[in-house]
Scaffold this active site. Structure first.
Site, mmCIF file in Angstrom:
data_model
loop_
_atom_site.group_PDB
_atom_site.id
_atom_site.type_symbol
_atom_site.label_atom_id
_atom_site.label_comp_id
_atom_site.label_asym_id
_atom_site.label_seq_id
_atom_site.Cartn_x
_atom_site.Cartn_y
_atom_site.Cartn_z
ATOM 1 N N ARG A 122 15.495 6.812 -8.443
ATOM 2 C CA ARG A 122 14.477 6.854 -7.370
ATOM 3 C C ARG A 122 13.045 6.773 -7.906
ATOM 4 O O ARG A 122 12.095 7.148 -7.229
ATOM 5 C CB ARG A 122 14.624 8.092 -6.491
ATOM 6 N N LYS A 234 -10.057 -7.355 -9.303
ATOM 7 C CA LYS A 234 -8.701 -6.951 -8.878
ATOM 8 C C LYS A 234 -8.673 -5.468 -8.542
ATOM 9 O O LYS A 234 -8.102 -5.057 -7.522
ATOM 10 C CB LYS A 234 -7.699 -7.292 -9.987
ATOM 11 N N ARG A 248 -6.413 -7.203 0.510
ATOM 12 C CA ARG A 248 -5.574 -7.628 -0.622
ATOM 13 C C ARG A 248 -4.894 -8.970 -0.368
ATOM 14 O O ARG A 248 -4.534 -9.679 -1.308
ATOM 15 C CB ARG A 248 -4.534 -6.538 -0.956
ATOM 16 N N ASN A 252 -3.831 -13.731 -2.332
ATOM 17 C CA ASN A 252 -2.799 -14.768 -2.224
ATOM 18 C C ASN A 252 -3.402 -16.166 -2.109
ATOM 19 O O ASN A 252 -2.677 -17.128 -1.828
ATOM 20 C CB ASN A 252 -1.896 -14.469 -1.020
ATOM 21 N N HIS A 255 -1.517 -19.151 -3.291
ATOM 22 C CA HIS A 255 -0.150 -18.725 -3.594
ATOM 23 C C HIS A 255 0.901 -19.216 -2.590
ATOM 24 O O HIS A 255 2.045 -19.417 -2.968
ATOM 25 C CB HIS A 255 -0.078 -17.201 -3.726
ATOM 26 N N HIS A 259 3.610 -21.001 -4.413
ATOM 27 C CA HIS A 259 4.982 -20.479 -4.477
ATOM 28 C C HIS A 259 6.018 -21.516 -4.055
ATOM 29 O O HIS A 259 7.179 -21.433 -4.440
ATOM 30 C CB HIS A 259 5.114 -19.218 -3.617
ATOM 31 N N HIS A 271 3.054 -20.367 -13.435
ATOM 32 C CA HIS A 271 2.548 -19.755 -12.198
ATOM 33 C C HIS A 271 1.101 -20.174 -11.941
ATOM 34 O O HIS A 271 0.749 -20.595 -10.835
ATOM 35 C CB HIS A 271 2.667 -18.223 -12.308
HETATM 36 N N1 GLY Z 1 -1.083 -10.788 -7.365
HETATM 37 C C1 GLY Z 1 -1.523 -10.497 -6.054
HETATM 38 C C2 GLY Z 1 -1.628 -9.049 -5.763
HETATM 39 O O1 GLY Z 1 -1.507 -8.235 -6.642
HETATM 40 O O2 GLY Z 1 -1.804 -8.686 -4.630
#
Ligand code: GLY
Length: 370
Positions: A122, A234, A248, A252, A255, A259, A271
């Site tokens: 867990r 970040k 957040r 993306n 992405h 993706h 990537h």
């Molecule tokens: N790599 C995108 C994030 O951490 O939200």
């Protein structure tokens, strides 16, 4: 030089430590942080005998009981069966709830080992030791962990469709590890730095343009400045919106397009390369919708190209398949595909971009006619 950046998180605060030549000091630092115990070092097998061996030796020297395992950093193996094998190794080694998993490698290693740490008994402590630029500035920060899943429509894998938020106890960044990183991997990380610059630090974009060559040469001074600026972007975003309910989502950028192409083996994209092409497609959408200028989009494409990143697909791909992959993106909403588009100042989330516009964006990043 050493930089320590504290991060707040719902699971408790943690630090990102950036220090050259610091891999061999991790064991003592971690012992001071949470006391010694049993750790499982999960390493990308490409650096098992180098960086991960230094980490393991440093832990042993500081008094830790150390077990080790490796994984192959391939998207096709970023699956539950790799997580299962880490659980099996953890159990066989005798890890308990006071133990920790240390992920040494790139973003894929951190995501998979992180998901194993989030779920083993867990949840046990996770220490991220990113050894690629991409993992240093992005994947190791903010607690995202996870694996790919086969899509119901065929044998293609859907990116990161199963996972958990699991904040690390510590992120330990030794920029010296980048000296041995293949150029393509370094460039892949530069794409995420561009993404951070577009969203929240336009000065970073200028710095990257000026130092494009030095960055690709692995100049330590240029890299340290890049790490500091990019990691701060970040950190700011994940602190403001840890569970990705708002700001957040901007991370993306590139992405949803990226993706869709990253898992296609014949394209052989890293990537960051997929995200680079994805940002170009997103920039085209933004110009089409009138939220960015043609010049703004061209500057972005030019910066990516000067960093050695692709701005078009290396070969033509059936757009029906790309659209299908985008429909299964986990960021989507009931009303359709969710895209992040670069604007003149930052980026925005849009849920209203039609299938036709998305398809047209793909045509704009297909290989240029001979
Ligand atoms: N790599 C995108 C994030 O951490 O939200």
């Amino acid at each position: 030089m050493s930089i320590t950046l504290p991060v707040t998180s719902m699971q408790g605060a943690y630090e990102i430590v950036i220090a050259s030549g610091s891999l061999s000091r991790l064991g003592h630092h971690l012992a001071g942080l949470r006391g010694c115990g049993h750790v499982l070092v999960v390493a990308d097998d490409a650096i098992a005998d180098t960086h991960a061996a230094v980490v393991a030796a440093s832990l042993r020297d500081a008094g830790w009981a150390v077990s080790e395992t490796t994984l192959q950093a391939q998207e096709s193996l970023k699956t539950m069966s790799t997580v299962q094998s880490i659980w099996d190794d953890a159990l066989a080694a005798g890890l308990n709830r006071d133990s920790a998993i240390i992920a040494v490698g790139g973003g894929l290693t951190g995501d998979v080992a992180g998901f194993a740490a989030a779920t083993y008994m867990r949840g046990i402590d996770l220490i991220q030791v990113p050894t690629t630029l991409l993992a240093m500035v992005d994947a190791s920060i903010g607690g995202k962990t996870g694996v790919n899943m086969p899509l119901p429509s065929g044998d293609q894998l859907g990116k990161n469709l199963a996972g958990a938020f699991w904040a690390p106890t510590l992120v330990w960044v030794d920029p010296n590890t980048l000296q041995t990183l293949p150029l393509r991997e370094l460039q892949s990380g530069l794409a995420e730095c561009v993404k951070h610059g577009v969203i929240a630090d336009r000065e970073l974009l200028k710095v990257m343009m000026v130092h494009a060559e030095a960055l690709q040469d692995g100049n330590l001074e240029a890299i340290l400045d890049l790490l500091d600026r990019s990691i701060k972007v970040k950190r700011g975003i994940v602190q403001a919106d840890e569970r990705e309910t708002g700001e957040r989502m901007l991370l993306n950028l590139g992405h949803t397009f990226g993706h869709a192409i990253e898992p296609i083996e014949e394209l052989d994209l890293t990537h960051g390369e997929a995200v680079s092409i994805g940002m170009c497609a997103a920039a085209w959408c933004a110009v089409h919708l009138g939220i960015n200028s043609q010049g703004g989009a061209e500057e972005l494409v030019q910066l990516l190209a000067s960093l050695g990143l692709p701005t078009r697909l290396p070969k033509s791909i059936d757009i029906d398949g790309l659209w299908d992959a985008m429909r299964f993106d986990k960021k989507n909403v009931e009303s359709g595909v969710r895209l992040v588009l670069p604007t003149c100042e930052s980026a925005v989330v849009r849920d209203d971009v039609s299938e036709q516009v998305v398809r047209e964006a793909w045509t704009h990043v297909m290989p240029s006619p001979a």
